[in-house]
Scaffold this motif. Structure first.
Motif, PDB file in Angstrom:
ATOM      1  N   LYS A   1      29.963 -18.878  83.549  1.00 51.97           N
ATOM      2  CA  LYS A   1      29.006 -19.511  82.060  1.00 51.97           C
ATOM      3  C   LYS A   1      29.269 -19.567  81.011  1.00 51.97           C
ATOM      4  O   LYS A   1      28.645 -18.441  80.333  1.00 51.97           O
ATOM      5  N   ASN A   2      30.501 -19.680  81.239  1.00 52.42           N
ATOM      6  CA  ASN A   2      31.213 -20.414  80.041  1.00 52.42           C
ATOM      7  C   ASN A   2      31.652 -21.555  79.646  1.00 52.42           C
ATOM      8  O   ASN A   2      32.842 -21.820  80.741  1.00 52.42           O
ATOM      9  N   SER A   3      31.335 -22.094  78.530  1.00 51.45           N
ATOM     10  CA  SER A   3      31.661 -23.439  78.363  1.00 51.45           C
ATOM     11  C   SER A   3      33.247 -23.871  77.941  1.00 51.45           C
ATOM     12  O   SER A   3      34.121 -24.407  77.993  1.00 51.45           O
ATOM     13  N   ILE A   4      33.676 -22.465  77.011  1.00 49.34           N
ATOM     14  CA  ILE A   4      35.180 -22.351  76.670  1.00 49.34           C
ATOM     15  C   ILE A   4      35.927 -22.650  77.998  1.00 49.34           C
ATOM     16  O   ILE A   4      37.520 -23.182  77.653  1.00 49.34           O
ATOM     17  N   VAL A   5      35.459 -21.963  78.845  1.00 56.26           N
ATOM     18  CA  VAL A   5      36.166 -21.585  80.553  1.00 56.26           C
ATOM     19  C   VAL A   5      36.379 -22.843  80.813  1.00 56.26           C
ATOM     20  O   VAL A   5      37.591 -23.252  81.314  1.00 56.26           O
ATOM     21  N   GLN A   6      35.253 -23.019  81.299  1.00 55.12           N
ATOM     22  CA  GLN A   6      35.279 -24.555  82.337  1.00 55.12           C
ATOM     23  C   GLN A   6      35.440 -25.691  81.783  1.00 55.12           C
ATOM     24  O   GLN A   6      35.565 -26.855  81.968  1.00 55.12           O
ATOM     25  N   ASN A   7      35.914 -25.813  80.049  1.00 51.76           N
ATOM     26  CA  ASN A   7      35.830 -27.265  79.303  1.00 51.76           C
ATOM     27  C   ASN A   7      37.014 -27.177  78.904  1.00 51.76           C
ATOM     28  O   ASN A   7      38.026 -27.802  78.932  1.00 51.76           O
ATOM     29  N   PHE A   8      37.986 -26.105  79.535  1.00 55.39           N
ATOM     30  CA  PHE A   8      39.269 -25.228  79.145  1.00 55.39           C
ATOM     31  C   PHE A   8      39.569 -25.542  77.586  1.00 55.39           C
ATOM     32  O   PHE A   8      40.835 -25.756  77.321  1.00 55.39           O
ATOM     33  N   ASP A   9      38.683 -25.142  76.750  1.00 53.49           N
ATOM     34  CA  ASP A   9      38.879 -24.749  75.471  1.00 53.49           C
ATOM     35  C   ASP A   9      39.514 -23.580  74.976  1.00 53.49           C
ATOM     36  O   ASP A   9      40.274 -23.696  73.545  1.00 53.49           O
ATOM     37  N   PHE A  10      40.431 -22.366  75.813  1.00 55.90           N
ATOM     38  CA  PHE A  10      40.742 -21.670  75.966  1.00 55.90           C
ATOM     39  C   PHE A  10      41.894 -22.141  75.828  1.00 55.90           C
ATOM     40  O   PHE A  10      42.967 -21.347  74.869  1.00 55.90           O
ATOM     41  N   ILE A  11      42.327 -22.835  75.684  1.00 59.04           N
ATOM     42  CA  ILE A  11      44.161 -23.748  75.768  1.00 59.04           C
ATOM     43  C   ILE A  11      43.974 -23.758  74.404  1.00 59.04           C
ATOM     44  O   ILE A  11      45.633 -23.515  74.118  1.00 59.04           O
ATOM     45  N   ASN A  12      43.260 -24.578  73.483  1.00 63.72           N
ATOM     46  CA  ASN A  12      43.386 -24.571  71.862  1.00 63.72           C
ATOM     47  C   ASN A  12      43.012 -22.630  70.880  1.00 63.72           C
ATOM     48  O   ASN A  12      43.505 -22.690  70.106  1.00 63.72           O
ATOM     49  N   LEU A  13      43.109 -21.832  71.916  1.00 59.00           N
ATOM     50  CA  LEU A  13      43.048 -20.625  71.846  1.00 59.00           C
ATOM     51  C   LEU A  13      44.027 -20.002  71.573  1.00 59.00           C
ATOM     52  O   LEU A  13      44.629 -19.033  71.299  1.00 59.00           O
ATOM     53  N   CYS A  14      45.249 -20.986  73.270  1.00 58.89           N
ATOM     54  CA  CYS A  14      46.240 -20.171  73.410  1.00 58.89           C
ATOM     55  C   CYS A  14      47.414 -20.878  71.887  1.00 58.89           C
ATOM     56  O   CYS A  14      48.671 -20.368  71.814  1.00 58.89           O
ATOM     57  N   THR A  15      46.932 -22.170  71.885  1.00 61.83           N
ATOM     58  CA  THR A  15      48.285 -22.701  71.035  1.00 61.83           C
ATOM     59  C   THR A  15      47.721 -22.100  69.637  1.00 61.83           C
ATOM     60  O   THR A  15      49.481 -21.412  68.916  1.00 61.83           O
ATOM     61  N   ASN A  16      47.169 -21.863  69.313  1.00 61.88           N
ATOM     62  CA  ASN A  16      46.774 -20.360  67.920  1.00 61.88           C
ATOM     63  C   ASN A  16      47.768 -19.730  68.300  1.00 61.88           C
ATOM     64  O   ASN A  16      48.167 -19.389  67.504  1.00 61.88           O
ATOM     65  N   ILE A  17      47.843 -18.254  69.306  1.00 62.05           N
ATOM     66  CA  ILE A  17      48.683 -16.996  69.224  1.00 62.05           C
ATOM     67  C   ILE A  17      50.287 -18.346  69.098  1.00 62.05           C
ATOM     68  O   ILE A  17      51.197 -17.826  68.230  1.00 62.05           O
ATOM     69  N   GLY A  18      50.323 -19.459  69.722  1.00 62.80           N
ATOM     70  CA  GLY A  18      51.514 -19.967  70.567  1.00 62.80           C
ATOM     71  C   GLY A  18      52.790 -19.354  71.096  1.00 62.80           C
ATOM     72  O   GLY A  18      52.660 -18.555  71.469  1.00 62.80           O
ATOM     73  N   GLY A  19      53.909 -19.644  70.656  1.00 61.65           N
ATOM     74  CA  GLY A  19      55.125 -19.305  71.504  1.00 61.65           C
ATOM     75  C   GLY A  19      55.116 -19.290  72.935  1.00 61.65           C
ATOM     76  O   GLY A  19      54.027 -19.566  73.236  1.00 61.65           O
ATOM     77  N   LYS A  20      55.527 -17.886  73.301  1.00 61.53           N
ATOM     78  CA  LYS A  20      56.094 -17.842  75.010  1.00 61.53           C
ATOM     79  C   LYS A  20      54.395 -16.998  75.520  1.00 61.53           C
ATOM     80  O   LYS A  20      53.700 -17.207  76.474  1.00 61.53           O
TER      81      LYS A  20
END
Length: 494
Positions: free
Chosen positions: A38-57
């Motif tokens: 029940k989390n739209s950030i998970v189901q929409n794959f918005d979490f990928i944008n969070l990962c790009t903020n961490i960046g790198g490997k």
């Protein structure tokens, strides 16, 4: 057609990311967070944008592990996560971040990601077969265009399809029919992205795209108060204020537009001193009405760069508004028997709503009369509610006249409450007469609120950027003693 994955390189058209990551930025460090349903950030794959903020490997590995984990966990799941809008969001987030996810990939990983994209595109095509084009969101339209591009298919019907969306989702005044300023801004943002996609693909941008964008930006520019915040109607909140302003930040001297004399919508008026908003939206059974609040005939007022009278606002929980903030009592309007003007059900179009909401505006030599009415209480209480608001250009006052009118020849005694929610930070002083209340703003400007009935002070809440603040409301309460009960009130700068 066969997908050419080389076309996915450097396809990121994102302008403004409206997702609110504040509460979940640590989510991506949790093991197997892809299982959170029940989390739209998970189901929409918005979490990928969070990962790009961490960046790198590290960022790449987290993104890839959870995309792959999510797919293995959900590929046979037939629940809501496989509906066209959510599928479209996932496709966009993978495609826009394709370079990033693949930047340190084995051939095996790359093939697996491509398989996931293919499955999503197939699912999107399957589920949109039965969906009418006028009901497409712009995210779905974006994906529709990109799929055409990946498959080297014809684009000739894009103009026709977009026209259907505009006719269904945008009103004659160029306002988004959710009557929510944030949804309106998101529509403009998606439109900007689509124009950029078409330009990138060397496809001529049909005129209707540019015209719709310009008109919607001109409308958006009107829905700001004198203190720079947005008007709080139908789930709007100020969490994304800088993003909303950014929607048309590059535009200089947006044309000032006037609200039509008689139309459905949220009326606005502005002069050098004050700004007034008045809700005369006609709800419908359309899915676009499902987010509307039961706040018909509510108003908001700001003056001298300060807000005075407000609606309670909205709180964002995974993108949806808490239902109690959609109730009539959370708005500065007339409420009968403590019930809602429209019946609200979570995530469904309104079951019951006013079948007639009317609005008229008269103007004569700088003097204005607004008149709104609705029949939302006719079925249960045989009453029609009417609100008249009088004001003058460049004068710091507002006079109101609320009428509760029997729809039959017999008067029924009905309890009414007329609520005026006051913005936090205003000092409120009751007077001995019970008919006057003194309001003193943070800038030490004094206003007098008056009525021909007794005034009461009650507790209220105000949503300020997702924080609940305690405040007060002025309430006029009584019982309808006659066929036409008239209640007068006014607010004036002293």
């Amino acid at each position: 057609g066969r997908l050419n994955f080389k076309l996915l390189l450097n396809l990121n058209f994102q302008k403004i990311d409206y997702v609110n990551y504040d509460k979940i930025k640590n989510l991506i460090f949790k093991p197997d967070f892809f299982k959170i349903e029940k989390n739209s950030i998970v189901q929409n794959f918005d979490f990928i944008n969070l990962c790009t903020n961490i960046g790198g490997k590290r960022g790449i590995e987290i993104a890839k592990k959870n995309i792959f984990g999510w797919y293995r966990f959900n590929k046979f799941n037939s629940k809501f996560i496989w509906n066209p809008e959510i599928i479209a969001n996932r496709i966009i987030n993978i495609v826009y971040n394709y370079n990033f996810i693949n930047s340190i990939s084995t051939k095996k990983d790359q093939r697996y990601l491509e398989k996931i994209i293919k499955v999503h595109i197939k699912a999107f095509n399957k589920f949109t077969l039965t969906k009418k084009f006028e009901n497409y969101s712009l995210t779905e339209l974006k994906v529709f265009i990109l799929i055409k591009f990946f498959n080297s298919e014809d684009f000739s019907n894009i103009e026709n399809n977009f026209t259907k969306i505009v006719d269904r989702q945008i009103d004659s005044f160029s306002m988004h029919k959710s009557y929510n300023i944030l949804d309106h801004s998101k529509f403009i943002n998606h439109l900007n992205e689509i124009i950029n996609i078409l330009l990138f693909l060397n496809i001529g941008v049909p005129k209707i795209f540019e015209i719709t964008k310009i008109k919607m930006e001109a409308v958006l520019a009107q829905y700001f108060h004198k203190d720079g915040t947005i008007a709080l109607f139908n789930g709007s909140n100020n969490n994304n204020l800088t993003k909303i302003i950014g929607t048309f930040a590059e535009k200089q001297n947006l044309k000032k537009i006037q609200f039509p004399d008689e139309t459905n919508g949220i009326y606005f008026f502005e002069d050098k001193n004050k700004k007034l908003f008045f809700d005369t939206v006609q709800p419908t059974s359309s899915i676009l009405s499902k987010k509307l609040s039961a706040g018909t005939l509510s108003f908001e007022l700001s003056a001298e760069k300060e807000k005075l009278i407000t609606n309670c606002g909205a709180i964002e929980k995974s993108g949806d508004n808490a239902s109690y903030l959609r109730y009539s009592a959370a708005h500065s309007t007339v409420v009968l028997e403590n019930t809602n003007i429209s019946e609200i059900r979570e995530n469904q179009p309104h079951i019951k709503f006013p079948q007639t909401v009317s609005f008229k505006k008269q103007e004569n030599e700088g003097k204005y009369v607004l008149e709104g009415s609705h029949n939302g209480y006719v079925k249960n209480y045989k009453k029609i509610v009417k609100r008249k608001i009088f004001f003058e250009e460049n004068k710091n006052y507002l006079v109101g006249e609320d009428s509760i009118i029997s729809a039959t020849s017999l008067n029924r005694e009905i309890v009414y409450h007329i609520r005026f929610h006051i913005i936090p930070g205003i000092t409120i002083t009751e007077t001995n007469s019970k008919k006057n209340i003194i309001l003193k703003t943070k800038k030490n400007i004094v206003w007098m609120f008056k009525s021909n009935k007794d005034l009461n002070l009650e507790e209220s809440v105000f949503m300020d950027k997702n924080v609940i603040k305690e405040t007060k409301q002025i309430v006029i309460k009584g019982v309808t003693k006659q066929n036409r009960e008239g209640i007068k009130w006014s607010i004036q700068k002293m």
